[in-house]
Write a protein that holds these residues in place. Structure first.
Motif, PDB file in Angstrom:
ATOM      1  N   MET A  41     -78.884 -30.399  -4.740  1.00 22.59           N
ATOM      2  CA  MET A  41     -77.608 -30.989  -5.164  1.00 22.59           C
ATOM      3  C   MET A  41     -77.569 -32.483  -4.809  1.00 22.59           C
ATOM      4  O   MET A  41     -77.024 -33.292  -5.565  1.00 22.59           O
ATOM      5  N   TYR A  56     -69.697 -32.031  -5.147  1.00 17.50           N
ATOM      6  CA  TYR A  56     -69.292 -30.742  -4.575  1.00 17.50           C
ATOM      7  C   TYR A  56     -67.833 -30.396  -4.877  1.00 17.50           C
ATOM      8  O   TYR A  56     -67.461 -29.229  -4.842  1.00 17.50           O
ATOM      9  N   LYS A  60     -69.396 -26.121  -6.534  1.00 19.10           N
ATOM     10  CA  LYS A  60     -69.625 -25.686  -5.154  1.00 19.10           C
ATOM     11  C   LYS A  60     -71.112 -25.521  -4.865  1.00 19.10           C
ATOM     12  O   LYS A  60     -71.540 -25.639  -3.725  1.00 19.10           O
ATOM     13  N   ASN A  61     -71.886 -25.197  -5.890  1.00 23.17           N
ATOM     14  CA  ASN A  61     -73.317 -24.976  -5.705  1.00 23.17           C
ATOM     15  C   ASN A  61     -74.033 -25.171  -7.034  1.00 23.17           C
ATOM     16  O   ASN A  61     -73.406 -25.400  -8.076  1.00 23.17           O
ATOM     17  N   LYS A  62     -75.337 -25.073  -6.978  1.00 25.88           N
ATOM     18  CA  LYS A  62     -76.159 -25.303  -8.176  1.00 25.88           C
ATOM     19  C   LYS A  62     -75.943 -24.219  -9.225  1.00 25.88           C
ATOM     20  O   LYS A  62     -76.073 -24.451 -10.425  1.00 25.88           O
ATOM     21  N   ALA A 121     -77.236 -18.365  -6.714  1.00 23.70           N
ATOM     22  CA  ALA A 121     -76.255 -18.211  -5.623  1.00 23.70           C
ATOM     23  C   ALA A 121     -76.016 -16.747  -5.304  1.00 23.70           C
ATOM     24  O   ALA A 121     -75.958 -16.347  -4.147  1.00 23.70           O
TER      25      ALA A 121
END
Length: 206
Positions: A41, A56, A60-62, A121
């Motif tokens: 990220m 972010y 929140k995540n990839k 995730a």
């Protein structure tokens, strides 16, 4: 005063839209160069020329980022799957499931890296393994077809649980499993499709 607030809101929306596009462009460039798994990220934020906090706040995540990149394609995929099932209602449920699996595998071949990123995730948390947004919708379609197969089976024949069968089939269709069979075992997509059909509903193929 209201005019000032509206102007600020429009400016913020334009800035947010511009940041989103920079993030998506940067992610696609890095994913093409290095593969989804190898890109962090922080690398995406640097390439997009934004701060990590900005990145972010949006993703929140990839996995969320990959889902945004692929969502339009996913919408088209599920439109195609539902149209296929509607156009072939007269076929036995096993034949419709064979067609559904074939359509999904073709899609997986085209979007392998992004699908793997979407799953990433969830796969790091055992409770959520295989429970991403892509598979939730697929699960519903597959359960319906397995239910139809169960109803068509002879009354004396033991009936497998449709939810369990769908979970196991989706595990076999996940990126880790599919890519291992293709790249590790050396099976072609056509061979994988054939073996999945033979494994999960062989009695319907006799």
């Amino acid at each position: 005063m209201n005019d000032i607030q509206l102007t600020n809101t429009r400016t913020e929306r334009r800035d947010a839209a511009a940041n989103r596009q920079r993030i998506l462009n940067a992610a696609l460039k890095l994913f093409d160069q290095h593969g989804v798994e190898q890109v962090s990220m922080n690398q995406i934020a640097t390439e997009a020329k934004i701060g990590p906090g900005t990145l972010y706040r949006r993703y929140k995540n990839k996995s969320e980022l990959c889902l945004d990149l692929i969502k339009d394609h996913l919408d088209l995929l599920f439109d195609d799957l539902e149209a296929y099932l509607a156009d072939n209602e007269s076929l036995p449920p096993s034949e419709r499931l064979r067609g559904l699996i074939a359509l999904f595998l073709r899609f997986r071949e085209k979007k392998a890296q992004l699908l793997a990123g979407v799953e990433e995730a969830g796969s790091s948390r055992p409770k959520n393994r295989g429970r991403g947004p892509v598979y939730e919708e697929l699960h519903q379609l597959i359960v319906q077809l397995f239910d139809e197969m169960a109803l068509a089976a002879p009354p004396a024949e033991p009936r497998a649980n449709s939810v369990f069968r769908a979970d196991m089939l989706l595990s076999a269709l996940s990126s880790d499993s599919y890519l291992f069979q293709r790249d590790g075992r050396g099976y072609t997509p056509e061979q994988i499709w054939e073996q999945l059909c033979l494994t999960f509903f062989p009695q319907q193929l006799r």
